[in-house]
Structure formats: C-alpha cells, structure tokens
Design a protein around this motif. Structure first.
Motif, PDB file in Angstrom:
ATOM      1  N   GLN A 222     115.466  79.745  16.992  1.00  0.00           N
ATOM      2  CA  GLN A 222     116.170  79.692  18.274  1.00  0.00           C
ATOM      3  C   GLN A 222     115.469  78.746  19.227  1.00  0.00           C
ATOM      4  O   GLN A 222     114.245  78.642  19.216  1.00  0.00           O
ATOM      5  CB  GLN A 222     116.202  81.086  18.903  1.00  0.00           C
ATOM      6  CG  GLN A 222     117.343  81.947  18.412  1.00  0.00           C
ATOM      7  CD  GLN A 222     117.456  83.212  19.239  1.00  0.00           C
ATOM      8  OE1 GLN A 222     116.486  83.671  19.821  1.00  0.00           O
ATOM      9  NE2 GLN A 222     118.651  83.778  19.280  1.00  0.00           N
ATOM     10  N   CYS A 223     116.258  78.113  20.081  1.00  0.00           N
ATOM     11  CA  CYS A 223     115.696  77.255  21.115  1.00  0.00           C
ATOM     12  C   CYS A 223     114.914  78.124  22.105  1.00  0.00           C
ATOM     13  O   CYS A 223     115.381  79.174  22.518  1.00  0.00           O
ATOM     14  CB  CYS A 223     116.818  76.515  21.834  1.00  0.00           C
ATOM     15  SG  CYS A 223     116.248  75.582  23.270  1.00  0.00           S
ATOM     16  N   ASP A 224     113.727  77.670  22.483  1.00  0.00           N
ATOM     17  CA  ASP A 224     112.897  78.440  23.417  1.00  0.00           C
ATOM     18  C   ASP A 224     113.430  78.366  24.845  1.00  0.00           C
ATOM     19  O   ASP A 224     112.999  79.137  25.703  1.00  0.00           O
ATOM     20  CB  ASP A 224     111.457  77.929  23.384  1.00  0.00           C
ATOM     21  CG  ASP A 224     110.724  78.416  22.133  1.00  0.00           C
ATOM     22  OD1 ASP A 224     111.048  79.522  21.662  1.00  0.00           O
ATOM     23  OD2 ASP A 224     109.859  77.684  21.631  1.00  0.00           O
ATOM     24  N   ILE A 225     114.344  77.448  25.114  1.00  0.00           N
ATOM     25  CA  ILE A 225     114.882  77.340  26.473  1.00  0.00           C
ATOM     26  C   ILE A 225     116.230  78.049  26.589  1.00  0.00           C
ATOM     27  O   ILE A 225     116.398  78.942  27.410  1.00  0.00           O
ATOM     28  CB  ILE A 225     115.034  75.858  26.889  1.00  0.00           C
ATOM     29  CG1 ILE A 225     113.665  75.176  26.868  1.00  0.00           C
ATOM     30  CG2 ILE A 225     115.671  75.761  28.279  1.00  0.00           C
ATOM     31  CD1 ILE A 225     113.724  73.678  27.082  1.00  0.00           C
ATOM     32  N   CYS A 226     117.205  77.661  25.750  1.00  0.00           N
ATOM     33  CA  CYS A 226     118.565  78.184  25.936  1.00  0.00           C
ATOM     34  C   CYS A 226     118.972  79.202  24.870  1.00  0.00           C
ATOM     35  O   CYS A 226     120.085  79.718  24.900  1.00  0.00           O
ATOM     36  CB  CYS A 226     119.568  77.040  25.992  1.00  0.00           C
ATOM     37  SG  CYS A 226     119.837  76.251  24.402  1.00  0.00           S
ATOM     38  N   LEU A 227     118.068  79.492  23.923  1.00  0.00           N
ATOM     39  CA  LEU A 227     118.286  80.506  22.887  1.00  0.00           C
ATOM     40  C   LEU A 227     119.402  80.182  21.892  1.00  0.00           C
ATOM     41  O   LEU A 227     119.846  81.050  21.155  1.00  0.00           O
ATOM     42  CB  LEU A 227     118.541  81.900  23.501  1.00  0.00           C
ATOM     43  CG  LEU A 227     117.474  82.434  24.444  1.00  0.00           C
ATOM     44  CD1 LEU A 227     117.857  83.812  24.978  1.00  0.00           C
ATOM     45  CD2 LEU A 227     116.112  82.501  23.762  1.00  0.00           C
TER      46      LEU A 227
ATOM     47  N   VAL B 204     112.766  73.181  20.787  1.00  0.00           N
ATOM     48  CA  VAL B 204     113.870  72.882  21.702  1.00  0.00           C
ATOM     49  C   VAL B 204     115.015  72.157  20.992  1.00  0.00           C
ATOM     50  O   VAL B 204     114.811  71.485  19.980  1.00  0.00           O
ATOM     51  CB  VAL B 204     113.412  72.017  22.912  1.00  0.00           C
ATOM     52  CG1 VAL B 204     112.498  72.811  23.828  1.00  0.00           C
ATOM     53  CG2 VAL B 204     112.733  70.741  22.452  1.00  0.00           C
ATOM     54  N   CYS B 205     116.224  72.296  21.589  1.00  0.00           N
ATOM     55  CA  CYS B 205     117.445  71.752  20.991  1.00  0.00           C
ATOM     56  C   CYS B 205     117.328  70.281  20.617  1.00  0.00           C
ATOM     57  O   CYS B 205     117.758  69.860  19.547  1.00  0.00           O
ATOM     58  CB  CYS B 205     118.616  71.929  21.947  1.00  0.00           C
ATOM     59  SG  CYS B 205     119.163  73.645  22.074  1.00  0.00           S
ATOM     60  N   GLU B 206     116.757  69.486  21.521  1.00  0.00           N
ATOM     61  CA  GLU B 206     116.815  68.041  21.274  1.00  0.00           C
ATOM     62  C   GLU B 206     115.995  67.597  20.061  1.00  0.00           C
ATOM     63  O   GLU B 206     116.209  66.500  19.546  1.00  0.00           O
ATOM     64  CB  GLU B 206     116.436  67.233  22.531  1.00  0.00           C
ATOM     65  CG  GLU B 206     115.090  67.556  23.096  1.00  0.00           C
ATOM     66  CD  GLU B 206     114.754  66.643  24.292  1.00  0.00           C
ATOM     67  OE1 GLU B 206     113.886  67.034  25.085  1.00  0.00           O
ATOM     68  OE2 GLU B 206     115.360  65.570  24.413  1.00  0.00           O
TER      69      GLU B 206
ATOM     70  N   GLU C 108     121.301  68.653  22.605  1.00  0.00           N
ATOM     71  CA  GLU C 108     120.753  69.094  23.892  1.00  0.00           C
ATOM     72  C   GLU C 108     121.004  70.583  24.107  1.00  0.00           C
ATOM     73  O   GLU C 108     121.798  71.202  23.393  1.00  0.00           O
ATOM     74  CB  GLU C 108     121.368  68.297  25.038  1.00  0.00           C
ATOM     75  CG  GLU C 108     122.880  68.376  25.072  1.00  0.00           C
ATOM     76  CD  GLU C 108     123.482  67.478  26.147  1.00  0.00           C
ATOM     77  OE1 GLU C 108     124.655  67.696  26.475  1.00  0.00           O
ATOM     78  OE2 GLU C 108     122.773  66.576  26.651  1.00  0.00           O
ATOM     79  N   CYS C 109     120.327  71.137  25.140  1.00  0.00           N
ATOM     80  CA  CYS C 109     120.446  72.559  25.419  1.00  0.00           C
ATOM     81  C   CYS C 109     121.846  72.903  25.932  1.00  0.00           C
ATOM     82  O   CYS C 109     122.548  72.054  26.479  1.00  0.00           O
ATOM     83  CB  CYS C 109     119.400  72.982  26.444  1.00  0.00           C
ATOM     84  SG  CYS C 109     117.781  73.246  25.717  1.00  0.00           S
ATOM     85  N   ASP C 110     122.213  74.153  25.760  1.00  0.00           N
ATOM     86  CA  ASP C 110     123.494  74.674  26.221  1.00  0.00           C
ATOM     87  C   ASP C 110     123.527  74.610  27.754  1.00  0.00           C
ATOM     88  O   ASP C 110     122.766  75.292  28.439  1.00  0.00           O
ATOM     89  CB  ASP C 110     123.620  76.129  25.742  1.00  0.00           C
ATOM     90  CG  ASP C 110     124.987  76.707  26.006  1.00  0.00           C
ATOM     91  OD1 ASP C 110     125.602  76.325  27.029  1.00  0.00           O
ATOM     92  OD2 ASP C 110     125.427  77.543  25.208  1.00  0.00           O
ATOM     93  N   LYS C 111     124.438  73.768  28.302  1.00  0.00           N
ATOM     94  CA  LYS C 111     124.442  73.530  29.758  1.00  0.00           C
ATOM     95  C   LYS C 111     124.762  74.796  30.548  1.00  0.00           C
ATOM     96  O   LYS C 111     124.183  75.038  31.607  1.00  0.00           O
ATOM     97  CB  LYS C 111     125.469  72.447  30.097  1.00  0.00           C
ATOM     98  CG  LYS C 111     124.979  71.061  29.727  1.00  0.00           C
ATOM     99  CD  LYS C 111     125.584  70.012  30.652  1.00  0.00           C
ATOM    100  CE  LYS C 111     125.073  68.632  30.311  1.00  0.00           C
ATOM    101  NZ  LYS C 111     125.559  68.127  29.010  1.00  0.00           N
TER     102      LYS C 111
HETATM  103 ZN   LIG Z   1     118.243  74.668  23.890  1.00  0.00          ZN
END
Ligand SMILES: [Zn+2]
Length: 180
Positions: A77-82, A139-141, A148-151
């Motif tokens: 999972q992305c650590d920012i947007c999951l 992270v997503c990128e 990129e992360c989920d806006k």
């Molecule tokens: Zn993300």
C-alpha cells in the motif's frame, strides 16, 4: 488422487538448495516467490507478490558463494494515500557460506555449514532480501501500476490536518457520568 510420493514432494521445502552433490564450479537455481512464499510468514507486511529469483552458486570444496538476483513486484500500500500498489523489486544480494566444523561468528552475509550438512534453506535470506529492497516510504509514483497518489484522498488528508480535532462524543458521555 495424489500418491503418497507426490504428497511428500509437495511437503519438500521449496527454498532449499541441495549443494551436497554439486561439483566444484558454477551452478544455477531459480525460485518463484509468490503467494505461497508470502503466506509462510505471519509477520510479513507483504501478503502477495511475484518475484523471480535467479541464484548463481559458485562452489569450492569448503566454500559456497551465492549470488541472488531478485526481479519482480510485491503487492503493498502507498504510505501516503493507501492505494494498493504493485511495487517493483530489483535487488542483488551475495551470501557467503563456509563449509567447516569450526564455526565462527555469523554475520548477515556469512554463514557456516557443517561438513555433515548437504543442503541450505534460503527462505529466511530471501525473506530478508525482499523486505530490505523496500524503501522506508512506499509511494504511488514509484510503483508499477499508479503514476500518482489518489487526489481525493490527498484533499481529504489536507482538510483534516487543517481542522481542530473534534470532541469525541463517547468521551463527553463519560465525563457527564463522572460529574453525577
Ligand atoms: Zn499514493
């Protein structure tokens, strides 16, 4: 119906390298790290993936040099947007093994094998290599499946951090109870 022989075959450790009968010189092995591999550890933060491991083993009478190349992806999972990610793994690791009965101090990349042994279980080494290949922050990128992360999640995170924490209604109820 599987025969007893086939069942025994399935129970064989898939991450063992039989070196006992190997001639002095270079040899190659490969492993596939998939759900079976990731399911084996309950502590792993990783639950699935698909990694090809090529093991180049160089044998002398008293020494093995094992060079592992790991290439593939893990699910995380992305650590920012999951968001669910497929994260690329591309790692090279070297393990030295001394075949001796006078054991010394083990180090992360040096192990000792008794002269009575004839195989080595590399599961824990592969497990460590995969986890070490992950960065501190996933992270997503950097992933394979997202650029990129989920806006919408980012916006929500931004809004939440600007707001004062709300009073917890359960806690308010408890406080009222104590007042009585
Ligand atoms: Zn993300």
């Amino acid at each position: 119906m599987p025969t007893i022989f086939e069942e025994a075959g399935e129970m064989r450790n898939a991450y063992e390298v039989e070196y006992g009968n190997l001639k002095v010189g270079p040899h190659e092995f490969d492993f596939q790290l998939d759900k079976v591999f990731f399911d084996r550890s309950e502590e792993s933060i990783l639950k699935n993936g698909n990694i090809n491991v090529l093991l180049h083993l160089e044998r002398t009478e008293t020494h093995l040099t094992l060079k592992f190349s790991l290439k593939g992806v893990v699910e995380c999972q992305c650590d920012i947007c999951l968001s669910d990610l497929e994260y690329p793994i591309d790692a090279e690791e070297i393990l030295q093994a001394k075949i001796t009965d006078s054991f010394g101090e083990e180090e992360p990349d040096l192990i000792y094998l008794s002269t009575r042994e004839h195989k080595i279980d590399v599961y824990q080494h592969l497990y460590d290599y995969v986890h070490l290949a992950l960065p501190m922050k996933v992270v997503c990128e950097d992933s394979v499946n997202r650029s990129e992360c989920d806006k919408s999640v980012l916006e929500r995170l931004n809004n939440d951090s600007n707001k004062e924490p709300e009073a917890n209604p359960e806690w308010e109820k408890l406080k009222d109870l104590f007042k009585q």
